[in-house]
Design a protein around this motif. Structure first.
Motif, short mmCIF file in Angstrom:
data_model
loop_
_atom_site.label_atom_id
_atom_site.label_comp_id
_atom_site.label_asym_id
_atom_site.label_seq_id
_atom_site.Cartn_x
_atom_site.Cartn_y
_atom_site.Cartn_z
N LEU A 132 -69.54 -18.73 30.89
CA LEU A 132 -68.54 -19.30 30.21
C LEU A 132 -68.83 -19.71 28.53
CD1 LEU A 132 -65.87 -18.84 31.30
CD2 LEU A 132 -65.44 -20.75 31.26
N GLY A 133 -69.99 -19.41 28.58
CA GLY A 133 -70.06 -19.67 26.29
C GLY A 133 -69.78 -21.49 26.58
N LYS A 134 -70.23 -22.34 25.71
CA LYS A 134 -70.42 -23.46 25.34
C LYS A 134 -70.01 -23.49 23.97
CE LYS A 134 -74.10 -24.51 27.62
NZ LYS A 134 -75.27 -24.97 28.50
N PRO A 135 -69.78 -24.81 23.76
CA PRO A 135 -69.15 -25.75 24.38
C PRO A 135 -67.98 -25.37 24.91
CG PRO A 135 -68.80 -25.93 22.17
CD PRO A 135 -69.40 -25.21 21.74
N TYR A 136 -66.56 -26.18 26.09
CA TYR A 136 -66.64 -26.24 26.72
C TYR A 136 -65.35 -26.69 26.37
CZ TYR A 136 -69.80 -24.28 30.40
OH TYR A 136 -71.02 -24.13 30.92
N VAL A 137 -64.59 -26.11 26.12
CA VAL A 137 -62.93 -26.62 25.50
C VAL A 137 -62.06 -26.59 26.79
CG1 VAL A 137 -61.02 -26.22 23.57
CG2 VAL A 137 -63.63 -25.32 23.63
N VAL A 138 -61.96 -27.34 26.87
CA VAL A 138 -61.13 -28.24 28.48
C VAL A 138 -59.62 -28.66 27.81
CG1 VAL A 138 -61.18 -28.98 30.94
CG2 VAL A 138 -63.40 -28.62 28.62
N GLU A 139 -58.78 -27.70 28.97
CA GLU A 139 -57.12 -28.60 28.78
C GLU A 139 -56.65 -28.98 29.76
OE1 GLU A 139 -55.13 -25.95 25.17
OE2 GLU A 139 -55.05 -25.22 27.27
N THR A 140 -56.54 -29.95 29.92
CA THR A 140 -55.90 -31.05 31.29
C THR A 140 -54.73 -30.78 31.32
OG1 THR A 140 -56.35 -32.83 30.90
CG2 THR A 140 -58.35 -31.90 31.93
N GLN A 146 -57.34 -35.10 22.56
CA GLN A 146 -56.33 -34.49 21.94
C GLN A 146 -55.17 -34.56 22.54
OE1 GLN A 146 -57.01 -31.23 20.03
NE2 GLN A 146 -55.65 -31.31 18.57
N ARG A 147 -54.60 -34.37 22.53
CA ARG A 147 -52.77 -34.81 22.89
C ARG A 147 -52.64 -34.29 22.67
NH1 ARG A 147 -48.83 -39.54 25.09
NH2 ARG A 147 -47.48 -37.29 26.66
N LEU A 148 -51.87 -32.59 23.67
CA LEU A 148 -51.06 -31.89 23.22
C LEU A 148 -49.78 -31.38 22.92
CD1 LEU A 148 -54.31 -28.65 24.08
CD2 LEU A 148 -53.56 -29.99 22.61
N ASN A 149 -49.39 -31.77 23.99
CA ASN A 149 -48.40 -31.95 25.03
C ASN A 149 -47.80 -33.18 25.66
OD1 ASN A 149 -48.66 -31.11 27.43
ND2 ASN A 149 -48.73 -29.42 26.27
N ALA A 150 -46.79 -33.56 25.95
CA ALA A 150 -46.47 -34.78 27.52
C ALA A 150 -47.48 -34.83 27.86
CB ALA A 150 -44.83 -34.62 27.79
N TYR A 151 -48.05 -33.52 28.52
CA TYR A 151 -48.19 -33.82 29.92
C TYR A 151 -50.00 -32.80 29.86
CZ TYR A 151 -43.88 -33.93 32.11
OH TYR A 151 -42.80 -34.37 32.35
N THR A 152 -50.27 -32.84 28.32
CA THR A 152 -51.64 -31.78 28.10
C THR A 152 -52.36 -32.24 27.11
OG1 THR A 152 -50.60 -30.17 28.61
CG2 THR A 152 -52.71 -29.36 27.90
N VAL A 153 -53.73 -33.04 27.24
CA VAL A 153 -54.86 -33.38 26.41
C VAL A 153 -55.98 -32.17 27.15
CG1 VAL A 153 -54.14 -36.13 26.86
CG2 VAL A 153 -55.82 -34.59 27.73
N ARG A 154 -56.97 -31.93 25.44
CA ARG A 154 -57.99 -31.55 25.22
C ARG A 154 -59.16 -32.39 24.56
NH1 ARG A 154 -56.71 -28.03 20.65
NH2 ARG A 154 -55.73 -26.10 22.01
N PHE A 155 -60.41 -31.55 25.85
CA PHE A 155 -61.96 -32.45 25.03
C PHE A 155 -62.42 -31.47 25.28
CE2 PHE A 155 -61.44 -32.99 29.89
CZ PHE A 155 -62.84 -32.57 29.72
N VAL A 156 -63.58 -31.51 24.52
CA VAL A 156 -64.79 -30.56 24.47
C VAL A 156 -66.02 -30.95 25.38
CG1 VAL A 156 -65.81 -29.73 22.54
CG2 VAL A 156 -63.99 -29.87 21.77
N ALA A 157 -66.81 -30.42 25.91
CA ALA A 157 -67.98 -31.31 26.65
C ALA A 157 -68.94 -29.74 26.26
CB ALA A 157 -67.47 -30.60 28.35
N GLU A 158 -70.21 -30.36 26.22
CA GLU A 158 -71.26 -29.71 25.71
C GLU A 158 -72.11 -29.55 26.43
OE1 GLU A 158 -71.83 -29.27 22.53
OE2 GLU A 158 -69.91 -30.81 21.92
N ASN A 159 -71.57 -29.68 28.07
CA ASN A 159 -72.20 -28.98 29.02
C ASN A 159 -71.50 -28.78 30.54
OD1 ASN A 159 -73.35 -31.53 30.25
ND2 ASN A 159 -74.62 -31.53 28.21
N ALA A 160 -71.98 -28.80 31.89
CA ALA A 160 -71.47 -28.96 32.80
C ALA A 160 -71.03 -29.99 33.42
CB ALA A 160 -71.70 -27.72 34.13
N ARG A 161 -72.36 -30.67 33.09
CA ARG A 161 -72.26 -32.64 33.58
C ARG A 161 -71.61 -33.64 32.76
NH1 ARG A 161 -76.10 -34.80 36.03
NH2 ARG A 161 -76.13 -37.88 36.01
N GLU A 162 -71.02 -32.98 31.04
CA GLU A 162 -70.36 -33.89 31.12
C GLU A 162 -68.51 -32.63 30.86
OE1 GLU A 162 -69.36 -35.03 26.27
OE2 GLU A 162 -70.02 -33.20 26.72
N LEU A 163 -68.64 -31.98 31.74
CA LEU A 163 -67.25 -31.15 31.89
C LEU A 163 -66.43 -31.93 32.81
CD1 LEU A 163 -65.10 -28.97 31.85
CD2 LEU A 163 -66.90 -27.65 33.12
#
Length: 282
Positions: free
Chosen positions: A217-225, A243-260
């Motif tokens: 999927l291409g690294k690093p992984y930019v993840v929004e939960t 990083q908070r994007l809105n009331a319900y969403t945060v973003r983080f970056v993971a270098e690999n799937a283990r960290e993800l």
């Protein structure tokens, strides 16, 4: 050869109700019988097709969904929760194939039976590099980073398109089709067992011919939960990783799937804690 099986239950045939998902649920024993029967079928078929070592990671909820006393053949069973890497505990580069059984569609899938991603209590959606992620995709990335192809996925029919998109060589076996979040069409168990035996043999053949590739999927992984409760975002926003994007969403970056997977599991634990806190306020 060596196979890793990750077992979930929401995608198993005959599992269509909240009453079947946890040890304290009224119909949970039905789920245990189905899960154990299907896992024994896989163990037998893999053993008959060249796999001398089979590890089964019981991976739903409290991760005690198999009747250990009924497991047959040359398998070792991993049970219990919490544990490192959740559904892919002990999966490493020594394995020749991974198999995901009873898997379901990603959180936010229309008509996906019991759809969620990692923690239905915590997340309403998880996106990786802009893609809505299922547990298949998250665990498949980890398997692939260990150079282990996902040979077979079996579960809710709504997951098939994602499997075909990200891992076109992987054999998919539909075990049910969601009608609504709490309803599904289920073939008979005899039909399911017959299909599984046939498709395991097909997956082993594809594997031996090198027709099953790795997921990328291409690294690093930019993840929004996207959380179900804004209080979870309130708790984690003070940490630089998130990083908070809105009331319900945060973003983080993971270098690999283990960290993800590790960070998603950490956020899930925070979600459980927030839920427990709210329930304790009287």
């Amino acid at each position: 050869m060596k196979a890793f099986i990750s077992l979930d239950v929401e995608g198993l045939p005959g599992v269509s109700s909240l009453t079947m998902l946890n040890p304290w649920s009224s119909q949970f024993e039905r789920t245990v019988r189905v899960a154990t029967k299907i896992v024994n079928t896989l163990i037998e078929e893999l053993s008959n097709n060249g796999f001398s070592e089979i590890i089964v990671a019981d991976s739903h909820g409290l991760m005690t969904n198999l009747d250990y006393s009924e497991i047959k053949g040359n398998a070792k069973i991993i049970q219990g929760y919490p544990r490192p890497l959740s559904m892919v505990t002990t999966l490493d580069s020594t394995f020749n194939a991974s198999i995901f059984i009873g898997y379901h569609s990603a959180a936010g899938t229309v008509h996906g039976i019991l759809d969620h991603t990692m923690s239905g209590r915590t997340f309403s959606e998880i996106r990786v590099n802009g893609v809505r992620a299922s547990e298949f995709l998250l665990n498949g990335l980890y398997s692939s980073e260990n150079n282990v192809p996902v040979a077979l996925v079996a579960g809710d029919e709504y997951l098939e398109a994602e499997v075909n998109s990200f891992s076109p060589g992987t054999v998919f076996v539909p075990l049910k089709k969601g009608v609504s979040r709490y309803s599904a069409i289920n073939p008979s168990i005899e039909i399911i067992i017959d299909q599984l035996r046939h498709r395991v043999r097909e997956a082993v053949k594809r594997l031996s011919e090198g027709k099953i590739g790795l997921i990328s999927l291409g690294k690093p992984y930019v993840v929004e939960t996207v959380f179900r409760d804004s209080l979870i975002a309130d708790v984690v926003e003070s940490y630089d990783k998130f990083q908070r994007l809105n009331a319900y969403t945060v973003r983080f970056v993971a270098e690999n799937a283990r960290e993800l997977i590790g960070l998603i599991e950490l956020l899930a634990m925070v979600g459980y804690g927030v839920d427990a806190l709210k329930n304790s306020i009287k």
